[in-house]
Design an enzyme around this catalytic site. Structure first.
Site, PDB file in Angstrom:
ATOM      1  N   GLY A  23      35.379  31.979  55.342  1.00 54.69           N
ATOM      2  CA  GLY A  23      35.101  33.419  55.216  1.00 54.69           C
ATOM      3  C   GLY A  23      33.795  33.778  54.532  1.00 54.69           C
ATOM      4  CG  ASP A  45      44.746  39.274  48.047  1.00 54.79           C
ATOM      5  OD1 ASP A  45      45.033  40.306  47.452  1.00 54.79           O
ATOM      6  OD2 ASP A  45      45.373  38.888  49.061  1.00 54.79           O
ATOM      7  CG  PHE A  75      44.647  41.674  56.363  1.00 56.09           C
ATOM      8  CD1 PHE A  75      44.833  40.516  55.614  1.00 56.09           C
ATOM      9  CD2 PHE A  75      43.993  41.588  57.580  1.00 56.09           C
ATOM     10  CE1 PHE A  75      44.379  39.293  56.085  1.00 56.09           C
ATOM     11  CE2 PHE A  75      43.538  40.371  58.057  1.00 56.09           C
ATOM     12  CZ  PHE A  75      43.739  39.219  57.316  1.00 56.09           C
ATOM     13  CB  VAL A  76      39.460  44.412  54.912  1.00 62.72           C
ATOM     14  CG1 VAL A  76      40.006  45.562  54.096  1.00 62.72           C
ATOM     15  CG2 VAL A  76      39.014  43.277  53.999  1.00 62.72           C
TER      16      VAL A  76
HETATM   17  P1  IMP Z   1      43.868  34.776  46.871  1.00 62.33           P
HETATM   18  O1  IMP Z   1      44.227  33.368  46.471  1.00 62.33           O
HETATM   19  O2  IMP Z   1      45.115  35.596  47.072  1.00 62.33           O
HETATM   20  O3  IMP Z   1      42.915  35.445  45.920  1.00 62.33           O
HETATM   21  O4  IMP Z   1      43.255  34.668  48.307  1.00 62.33           O
HETATM   22  C1  IMP Z   1      41.936  34.757  48.605  1.00 62.33           C
HETATM   23  C2  IMP Z   1      41.737  34.367  50.053  1.00 62.33           C
HETATM   24  O5  IMP Z   1      42.688  35.045  50.906  1.00 62.33           O
HETATM   25  C3  IMP Z   1      40.376  34.778  50.557  1.00 62.33           C
HETATM   26  O6  IMP Z   1      39.394  33.798  50.308  1.00 62.33           O
HETATM   27  C4  IMP Z   1      40.636  35.045  52.024  1.00 62.33           C
HETATM   28  O7  IMP Z   1      40.543  33.828  52.741  1.00 62.33           O
HETATM   29  C5  IMP Z   1      42.073  35.512  52.086  1.00 62.33           C
HETATM   30  N1  IMP Z   1      42.170  36.983  52.136  1.00 62.33           N
HETATM   31  C6  IMP Z   1      42.623  37.796  51.159  1.00 62.33           C
HETATM   32  N2  IMP Z   1      42.603  39.082  51.532  1.00 62.33           N
HETATM   33  C7  IMP Z   1      42.096  39.089  52.776  1.00 62.33           C
HETATM   34  C8  IMP Z   1      41.803  40.156  53.711  1.00 62.33           C
HETATM   35  O8  IMP Z   1      42.010  41.356  53.468  1.00 62.33           O
HETATM   36  N3  IMP Z   1      41.286  39.771  54.908  1.00 62.33           N
HETATM   37  C9  IMP Z   1      41.044  38.467  55.232  1.00 62.33           C
HETATM   38  N4  IMP Z   1      41.299  37.451  54.393  1.00 62.33           N
HETATM   39  C10 IMP Z   1      41.830  37.752  53.172  1.00 62.33           C
END
Ligand code: IMP
Length: 194
Positions: free
Chosen positions: A55, A114, A163-164
């Site tokens: 990403g 996130d 979700f974006v």
């Molecule tokens: P975390 O461990 O929950 O902080 O997840 C972070 C990862 O989740 C990011 O590096 C993204 O790969 C994925 N992610 C979180 N939110 C989104 C979103 O809204 N769109 C797409 N990927 C997301």
């Protein structure tokens, strides 16, 4: 100054978007400002930027060119686990860094933070390798969903708890090539992957 195309040019992909949250111009202006701050703060430090695939790659590519001091780049890749495994903060490295980071000034670059679980795991992993310093630059921040506190020294935009897609962020591997970021129409987005 738009570099690519207006949203309509992305046809089928743009048809799946219900709302644009950040335009290409807004994103590019913010990336430039972050790049200027990093260039100032790391003057004389020869930092190493570390990104997590996939990403982060459009952000990393633009940020890199918004930085005016000597800088190196490396990438890690992580395997996507089931949502239960991710909820526990389990991350498996699919690709590790090419070089040692011991004694280096490392700037960790993330697309979106996130829950913070992925970032927390990766920062722990990198800290154990004894860099001279370790800071985080995240383009998007979903603070309302945070489960664990993580430091963000450079931040692009705050996101709602939604979700974006676009600018590297995917839904089922699509939408990464949009130069803007938006919400998906409910008809397209099935959160459980059904
Ligand atoms: P975390 O461990 O929950 O902080 O997840 C972070 C990862 O989740 C990011 O590096 C993204 O790969 C994925 N992610 C979180 N939110 C989104 C979103 O809204 N769109 C797409 N990927 C997301």
């Amino acid at each position: 100054m738009t570099q690519f195309y207006p949203p309509e040019a992305y046809g089928e992909l743009n048809d799946g978007i219900s709302q644009v949250l950040f335009t290409e111009d807004e994103i590019q202006a913010r990336v430039l400002a972050i790049g200027q701050a990093i260039s100032r703060d790391y003057e004389g430090c020869h930092p190493l930027m570390v990104g997590v695939l996939k990403g982060v790659f459009p952000f990393m590519s633009d940020l890199l060119r918004a930085i005016t001091i000597p800088v190196e780049v490396d990438f890690m890749a992580i395997a996507s686990y089931s949502s239960q495994a991710r909820d526990k903060g389990y991350v498996r490295l699919q690709k590790d860094l090419d070089e040692s980071i011991a004694g280096r000034h490392v700037l960790f670059v993330e697309d979106v933070v996130d829950t913070g679980l992925t970032l927390n795991y990766l920062l722990g992993n990198l800290r154990a390798r004894q860099p001279a310093s370790l800071k985080v630059c995240a383009l998007f921040n979903k603070s309302r969903r945070r489960l664990i506190s993580v430091p963000l020294q450079y931040k692009g935009f705050d996101l709602p708890d939604k979700f974006v897609v676009g600018y590297g962020l995917d839904y089922r591997e699509l939408y990464r090539n949009l130069p803007f970021v938006g919400l998906l129409k409910p008809a397209v987005f099935a959160p459980n992957g059904s």
